[in-house]
Design a protein around this motif. Structure first.
Motif, PDB file in Angstrom:
ATOM      1  N   PHE A 153      -1.588   6.473   8.311  1.00  0.00           N
ATOM      2  CA  PHE A 153      -0.306   5.810   8.090  1.00  0.00           C
ATOM      3  C   PHE A 153       0.485   5.550   9.372  1.00  0.00           C
ATOM      4  CE2 PHE A 153       1.438   6.080   3.525  1.00  0.00           C
ATOM      5  CZ  PHE A 153       0.282   5.503   3.047  1.00  0.00           C
ATOM      6  N   HIS A 154       1.323   4.535   9.258  1.00  0.00           N
ATOM      7  CA  HIS A 154       2.374   4.223  10.221  1.00  0.00           C
ATOM      8  C   HIS A 154       1.844   3.907  11.616  1.00  0.00           C
ATOM      9  CE1 HIS A 154       4.585   5.678   6.844  1.00  0.00           C
ATOM     10  NE2 HIS A 154       4.349   6.950   7.083  1.00  0.00           N
ATOM     11  N   MET A 155       0.534   3.508  11.673  1.00  0.00           N
ATOM     12  CA  MET A 155      -0.034   3.077  12.945  1.00  0.00           C
ATOM     13  C   MET A 155      -0.079   4.250  13.946  1.00  0.00           C
ATOM     14  SD  MET A 155       1.758  -0.182  14.803  1.00  0.00           S
ATOM     15  CE  MET A 155       2.913   0.536  15.983  1.00  0.00           C
ATOM     16  N   VAL A 181      -4.750   9.692  -2.823  1.00  0.00           N
ATOM     17  CA  VAL A 181      -4.053  10.963  -2.676  1.00  0.00           C
ATOM     18  C   VAL A 181      -3.333  10.884  -1.339  1.00  0.00           C
ATOM     19  CG1 VAL A 181      -6.147  12.158  -1.848  1.00  0.00           C
ATOM     20  CG2 VAL A 181      -4.198  13.493  -2.622  1.00  0.00           C
ATOM     21  N   LYS A 182      -2.032  11.240  -1.346  1.00  0.00           N
ATOM     22  CA  LYS A 182      -1.185  11.013  -0.169  1.00  0.00           C
ATOM     23  C   LYS A 182      -0.660  12.337   0.364  1.00  0.00           C
ATOM     24  CE  LYS A 182       2.150   9.707   2.618  1.00  0.00           C
ATOM     25  NZ  LYS A 182       3.545   9.567   2.280  1.00  0.00           N
ATOM     26  N   ASN A 183      -0.739  12.501   1.691  1.00  0.00           N
ATOM     27  CA  ASN A 183      -0.268  13.749   2.283  1.00  0.00           C
ATOM     28  C   ASN A 183       0.639  13.482   3.481  1.00  0.00           C
ATOM     29  OD1 ASN A 183       0.121  16.270   3.363  1.00  0.00           O
ATOM     30  ND2 ASN A 183      -1.999  16.910   3.107  1.00  0.00           N
ATOM     31  N   HIS A 196      18.295   4.131   3.120  1.00  0.00           N
ATOM     32  CA  HIS A 196      16.920   4.514   3.450  1.00  0.00           C
ATOM     33  C   HIS A 196      16.320   3.363   4.262  1.00  0.00           C
ATOM     34  CE1 HIS A 196      12.899   6.120   1.562  1.00  0.00           C
ATOM     35  NE2 HIS A 196      13.121   6.618   2.735  1.00  0.00           N
ATOM     36  N   TYR A 197      16.241   3.220   5.455  1.00  0.00           N
ATOM     37  CA  TYR A 197      16.269   4.145   6.561  1.00  0.00           C
ATOM     38  C   TYR A 197      17.397   3.827   7.560  1.00  0.00           C
ATOM     39  CZ  TYR A 197      11.514   5.185   5.155  1.00  0.00           C
ATOM     40  OH  TYR A 197      10.426   5.555   4.442  1.00  0.00           O
ATOM     41  N   ALA A 198      18.110   2.705   7.323  1.00  0.00           N
ATOM     42  CA  ALA A 198      19.015   2.175   8.347  1.00  0.00           C
ATOM     43  C   ALA A 198      20.062   3.199   8.787  1.00  0.00           C
ATOM     44  CB  ALA A 198      19.691   0.915   7.819  1.00  0.00           C
ATOM     45  N   GLY A 212       6.457  -1.003   1.812  1.00  0.00           N
ATOM     46  CA  GLY A 212       7.912  -1.011   1.962  1.00  0.00           C
ATOM     47  C   GLY A 212       8.453   0.364   2.323  1.00  0.00           C
ATOM     48  N   ASP A 213       7.804   1.420   1.762  1.00  0.00           N
ATOM     49  CA  ASP A 213       8.130   2.794   2.120  1.00  0.00           C
ATOM     50  C   ASP A 213       9.569   3.180   1.761  1.00  0.00           C
ATOM     51  OD1 ASP A 213       7.586   5.298   3.035  1.00  0.00           O
ATOM     52  OD2 ASP A 213       7.275   4.757   5.122  1.00  0.00           O
ATOM     53  N   TYR A 214      10.140   2.505   0.761  1.00  0.00           N
ATOM     54  CA  TYR A 214      11.526   2.782   0.355  1.00  0.00           C
ATOM     55  C   TYR A 214      11.575   3.474  -1.002  1.00  0.00           C
ATOM     56  CZ  TYR A 214      13.271  -0.714   3.737  1.00  0.00           C
ATOM     57  OH  TYR A 214      13.594  -1.429   4.853  1.00  0.00           O
ATOM     58  N   SER A 242       0.804  -1.230   0.000  1.00  0.00           N
ATOM     59  CA  SER A 242       0.000   0.000   0.000  1.00  0.00           C
ATOM     60  C   SER A 242       0.836   1.278   0.000  1.00  0.00           C
ATOM     61  CB  SER A 242      -0.931   0.010   1.214  1.00  0.00           C
ATOM     62  OG  SER A 242      -0.153  -0.040   2.395  1.00  0.00           O
ATOM     63  N   HIS A 243       2.159   1.161   0.156  1.00  0.00           N
ATOM     64  CA  HIS A 243       2.924   2.416   0.203  1.00  0.00           C
ATOM     65  C   HIS A 243       4.410   2.232  -0.119  1.00  0.00           C
ATOM     66  CE1 HIS A 243       4.206   6.381   1.166  1.00  0.00           C
ATOM     67  NE2 HIS A 243       4.913   6.006   2.213  1.00  0.00           N
ATOM     68  N   GLU A 244       4.838   2.897  -1.158  1.00  0.00           N
ATOM     69  CA  GLU A 244       6.253   2.928  -1.556  1.00  0.00           C
ATOM     70  C   GLU A 244       6.599   4.330  -2.042  1.00  0.00           C
ATOM     71  OE1 GLU A 244       8.506   0.755  -1.243  1.00  0.00           O
ATOM     72  OE2 GLU A 244       7.489  -1.171  -1.020  1.00  0.00           O
ATOM     73  N   HIS A 245       7.915   4.589  -2.111  1.00  0.00           N
ATOM     74  CA  HIS A 245       8.405   5.790  -2.801  1.00  0.00           C
ATOM     75  C   HIS A 245       9.293   5.344  -3.959  1.00  0.00           C
ATOM     76  CE1 HIS A 245       6.875   8.347   0.389  1.00  0.00           C
ATOM     77  NE2 HIS A 245       7.457   7.566   1.267  1.00  0.00           N
ATOM     78  N   GLN A 246       9.112   4.128  -4.433  1.00  0.00           N
ATOM     79  CA  GLN A 246      10.005   3.530  -5.427  1.00  0.00           C
ATOM     80  C   GLN A 246      10.255   4.425  -6.642  1.00  0.00           C
ATOM     81  OE1 GLN A 246      11.660   0.467  -5.376  1.00  0.00           O
ATOM     82  NE2 GLN A 246      10.993   0.402  -3.237  1.00  0.00           N
TER      83      GLN A 246
END
Ligand SMILES: [Zn+2]
Length: 466
Positions: free
Chosen positions: A342-344, A243-245, A76-78, A398-400, A53-57
């Protein structure tokens, strides 16, 4: 002993050492070692294909243009955890320098390795490396090999191989982060759907030039701004994922109901001289425009994704503006719009759990939380399954920005979901059949249904002629 022989021997000794450690169970994260997960639940989790449901690929064409090395797994992000552990931020530029040898980069990271190697961020990288390169871990004897393989394989088809074939992800929803991109219209429809960027469309963060050029509106007054917003939705809402904010990085999540005539005057002043607006006036302008965007998104049947909680990076987190509870007025103002929180909401996950239980239009997206705080996410899922409808949670994003660490994040997410459902079953919170069903809903079916993935993919493929 010559240098070559010495190197052979030390590499062999290192490999034997790794093997011993592995047998002793020092490394987790192997597919075969999903400790703490009931075999029936793990069997579903390891077999299913996933909806992300969410990436920045980035697109593959972008990746192929730049040199790659083992830092693809850690950037990203380690890297943030290394910085928190003491890595000087001045070393980041060196770690990103394509001309510095992998072994030299490792020497910069090594002093902090033991401190950070068990965080979710770093474990995601280590698990991915084990699966993709078949090496036991990231370390002095493997960073060279990993880097060499990545560079050798940096050819067309690699992103598909990792994302679709190794991770077995059916489709990912991408929030493009290229500067000034409101909607990434050129994408690989076999891998991705694209979000419309709510951040780059809202005031005062609007990507003005992009919006002018793409929509053909002058943006001279508020009405023309509204027409530009409409243009993006009329053109792309059928194929976009959402749409993502992520404005919580810049401002608070409380959105007041600002009258249009007030916004009209603020907009005119903003266009003349953006520095003439006080902080509260900029907020009011943003409130008006975000309410407008949410209303239009709702009219087009698009889900609204909002970043809540924890912020990426270092030394910048402050809690006042990221609280999910600030969104309750927005949830009531637009009862027919589906909001994906997002992100709980971490570390305010109790607020999100309560909101998702109470509001018919609220959903929770774990994306990123399973690697930000794996144990916290296990607790959250147990609370969620024992208090909220099963249909309202999306587990994986993945958000990567690059494809490389996705496998590790996905593995951790499956493990976290598996452990939570196993514990919920063992503690009598739900039956085994329902735990198995939840695994499938969380990783795939809820996303497929709420985001209408198949329908949108069809529209996108048609436009791109593939
Ligand atoms: Zn993100």
């Amino acid at each position: 002993m010559d240098r070559r022989r010495f190197l052979q021997l030390t590499t062999a000794a290192a490999a034997a050492g790794w093997a011993l450690l592995e047998r002793a169970g020092v490394f987790d994260g192997e597919d075969s070692k999903a400790r703490g997960v009931h075999p029936d639940i793990w069997s579903v989790l390891s077999d299913l294909t996933v909806m992300d449901s969410h990436e920045h690929q980035e697109e593959e064409s972008t990746r192929l243009k730049r040199p790659v090395d083992f830092m693809e797994y850690l950037r990203h992000y380690a890297l943030s955890d290394f910085i928190t552990a003491g890595l000087p931020s001045s070393h980041v530029a060196m770690l990103n320098d394509p001309n510095l040898a992998p072994e030299d980069k490792w020497r910069l990271l090594a002093p902090y390795w033991d401190a950070v190697k068990n965080t979710g961020y770093v474990r995601a990288a280590r698990i991915a490396v084990r699966r993709i390169h078949g090496v036991p871990d990231i370390g002095p004897s493997t960073v060279g090999q990993i880097s060499e393989e990545l560079q050798k394989n940096n050819r067309p088809g690699y992103v598909r191989r990792v994302y679709a074939e190794i991770c077995r992800i059916e489709v990912g929803q991408v929030n493009a982060l290229e500067p000034n991109t409101i909607y990434r219209a050129q994408t690989d429809p076999n891998l991705f759907l694209q979000d419309i960027s709510g951040l780059r469309l809202m005031l005062p963060y609007l990507a003005v030039q992009t919006a002018q050029e793409e929509s053909g509106e002058e943006l001279g007054d508020l009405a023309s701004y509204e027409r530009a917003v409409n243009w993006y939705f009329e053109r792309y809402a059928g194929e976009a994922s959402a749409v993502k904010n992520q404005c919580a990085y810049l401002r608070s999540l409380s959105f007041d109901d600002v009258p249009r005539d007030v916004a009209e005057r603020l907009y005119a002043r903003w266009r003349r001289d953006r520095r003439s607006l006080a902080h509260s006036e900029l907020k009011a302008l943003g409130d008006y425009s975000w309410n407008y965007i949410v209303r239009v998104a709702g009219e087009h049947g698009l889900v609204v994704k909002i970043h809540t909680g924890y912020l990426a990076g270092n030394n910048s987190l402050e809690f006042a503006r990221i609280r999910p509870a600030q969104l309750t007025t927005l949830l009531r103002r637009f009862p027919n719009v589906k909001f994906d929180l997002f992100h709980m909401g971490y570390p305010f996950q109790h607020e999100v759990c309560a909101m998702v239980k109470q509001y018919a239009n609220a959903y929770v997206d774990l994306t990123w939380a399973p690697i930000v705080n794996p144990a916290g996410t296990i607790q959250f899922i147990k609370q969620f399954v024992s208090s909220c409808p099963m249909t309202k949670l999306f587990a994986f994003g993945g958000d990567y920005r690059s494809v490389d660490p996705v496998y590790g994040h996905l593995w951790i997410t499956k493990h976290v979901v598996g452990v939570a459902l196993t514990q919920a079953y063992e503690e009598g919170l739900l039956g085994l059949d329902d735990a198995v069903r939840a695994a499938r809903l969380f990783l795939r079916d809820n996303v497929a249904k709420v985001f209408e993935v198949a329908k949108r993919r069809e529209v996108l493929r048609k436009r791109l002629g593939s």
